[in-house]
Design an enzyme around this catalytic site. Structure first.
Site, mmCIF file in Angstrom:
data_model
loop_
_atom_site.group_PDB
_atom_site.id
_atom_site.type_symbol
_atom_site.label_atom_id
_atom_site.label_comp_id
_atom_site.label_asym_id
_atom_site.label_seq_id
_atom_site.Cartn_x
_atom_site.Cartn_y
_atom_site.Cartn_z
ATOM 1 C CE LYS A 81 -3.634 2.374 2.538
ATOM 2 N NZ LYS A 81 -4.616 2.290 3.622
ATOM 3 C CE LYS A 140 -5.927 1.989 -0.638
ATOM 4 N NZ LYS A 140 -6.383 2.092 0.704
HETATM 5 C C1 PBG Z 1 -7.485 3.494 5.338
HETATM 6 C C2 PBG Z 1 -7.803 3.250 3.931
HETATM 7 C C3 PBG Z 1 -7.600 4.155 2.883
HETATM 8 C C4 PBG Z 1 -8.154 3.574 1.758
HETATM 9 C C5 PBG Z 1 -8.641 2.307 2.105
HETATM 10 N N1 PBG Z 1 -8.405 2.112 3.470
HETATM 11 C C6 PBG Z 1 -7.069 5.544 2.865
HETATM 12 C C7 PBG Z 1 -5.791 5.878 3.500
HETATM 13 O O1 PBG Z 1 -4.925 5.021 3.724
HETATM 14 O O2 PBG Z 1 -5.653 7.051 3.823
HETATM 15 C C8 PBG Z 1 -8.193 4.262 0.423
HETATM 16 C C9 PBG Z 1 -9.174 3.783 -0.538
HETATM 17 C C10 PBG Z 1 -9.444 4.719 -1.659
HETATM 18 O O3 PBG Z 1 -8.811 5.770 -1.849
HETATM 19 O O4 PBG Z 1 -10.356 4.376 -2.417
HETATM 20 N N2 PBG Z 1 -6.641 2.662 6.008
#
Ligand code: PBG
Length: 337
Positions: free
Chosen positions: A204, A261
């Site tokens: 991520k 992601k």
């Molecule tokens: C939070 C989380 C995020 C997303 C999914 N879970 C945002 C972040 O890490 O700030 C993002 C998903 C998206 O942008 O569609 N842990």
């Protein structure tokens, strides 16, 4: 060039593109409704649906509307949903305490969906950002300058067990703390939830494409942290090898599914992960990827339907077995019709 110019070619790849049926035979990647996981935003109370302005077509749903939406997705052949609670800012604190309450909104949402559509796979995020005033995925160190890894993991273990008890099929740790997959696996097993799976947000990245999501769950509004930096725990977008280290660790620690992601800007990572593991690979087409296609379509600069399909096809072709996407319902409807 003379008009009757002829090449003496053995190989003419265009032969297989000449007709629609030849092109169909030679097609390598096919999208199916079963490929998609629909992320859904949930609110407490009887209000809504609340539109998310930066994500046209996406709404925060109360529990009754959530059940309806899940029935519709199931009918279209979408096998799974990922639930994200949008929490009243008044209920948040620096520790994200309400994440551990037995009556937490997300737990009620899980039970609602499981009751409405038992066959649907339900997953939930394990991270503290919907619950903390500062919007970080964990609790802060004593000096308040960083997220405290081990203390956060201790809280996430308890959160994962609560979610398992509510009936989720998969918990999805999205926090990027070190060692959380092993710790959560151990907590689940000790509590008797050996059948509850882990979809790890393994690679991520600290991406600018999460902005609209933070609007949707209110993690930005609460703290004025739209551009919040999560760089001490999420991956540097410049790093490919480091992503593979995270993938290997999560696999060793017991993750059932490994996720990359965002998806579209990280197709190279998806492909590398696909080649590095035999576990299923998930990719998350995030809020910013969705928002940019809608924005361009609204200006008349791109064709929404064609770009939507192409973006998802590219993610699957790169090696994703399943895709979290806000297009899940529309794409499944298009494929069905
Ligand atoms: C939070 C989380 C995020 C997303 C999914 N879970 C945002 C972040 O890490 O700030 C993002 C998903 C998206 O942008 O569609 N842990």
């Amino acid at each position: 060039m003379p008009e009757n110019f002829k090449l003496d070619l053995t190989h003419r790849p265009r032969r297989l593109r000449r007709t629609a049926s030849l092109r169909a035979l030679a097609e390598e990647t096919v999208l199916r409704p079963q490929d998609f996981i629909a992320p859904l935003f949930v609110i407490d109370g009887r209000g809504g649906p609340e539109a998310v302005p930066s994500m046209p077509g996406v709404f925060r749903l109360n529990l009754a509307d959530l059940a309806k939406e899940c029935r519709a997705l199931h009918k279209l052949g979408v096998p799974a949903v990922a639930l994200f609670p949008s929490i009243d800012p008044k209920l948040k604190d620096a520790e994200g305490s309400i994440a551990l309450r037995e009556d937490a909104l997300v737990l009620r949402a899980v039970r609602t969906v499981k009751k409405a559509v038992p066959e649907l796979t339900v997953m939930t995020d394990i991270a503290l950002d919907p619950y903390t005033t500062h919007g970080h995925d964990g609790v802060l160190t004593a000096d308040g300058r960083d997220v405290d890894n081990d203390r956060t993991v201790g809280i996430l273990r308890r959160m994962a067990v609560l979610h398992a008890r509510a009936g989720v099929d998969l918990v999805a740790p999205s926090d990027m703390m070190d060692g959380r997959i092993g710790a959560i696996r151990c907590a689940l097993d000790t509590a008797g939830f050996t059948h509850t799976g882990i979809m790890a947000y393994s690679a991520k990245f600290a991406s600018a494409y999460y902005g609209p999501f933070r609007d949707a769950v209110g993690s930005a509004k609460a703290a004025g942290t739209h551009g919040l930096s999560k760089a001490t725990y999420q991956l540097n977008p410049a790093n490919r090898r480091e992503a593979l280290i995270e993938i290997a660790l999560d696999e060793q620690e017991g993750a059932d599914i490994l996720m990359v992601k965002p998806a579209g800007p990280y197709l190279d990572i998806i492909r590398e992960v696909r080649n590095a593991t035999n576990k299923p690979v998930a990719a998350y087409q995030v809020s910013g990827e969705y928002a940019q296609l809608h924005a361009a379509a609204k200006l008349g600069w791109l064709e929404l339907e064609r770009c939507r399909r192409e973006s998802l096809l590219a993610i699957k072709r790169a090696g994703a077995d399943m895709i979290l996407t806000y297009f899940a319902r529309d794409m499944a409807a298009e494929l069905a019709g």
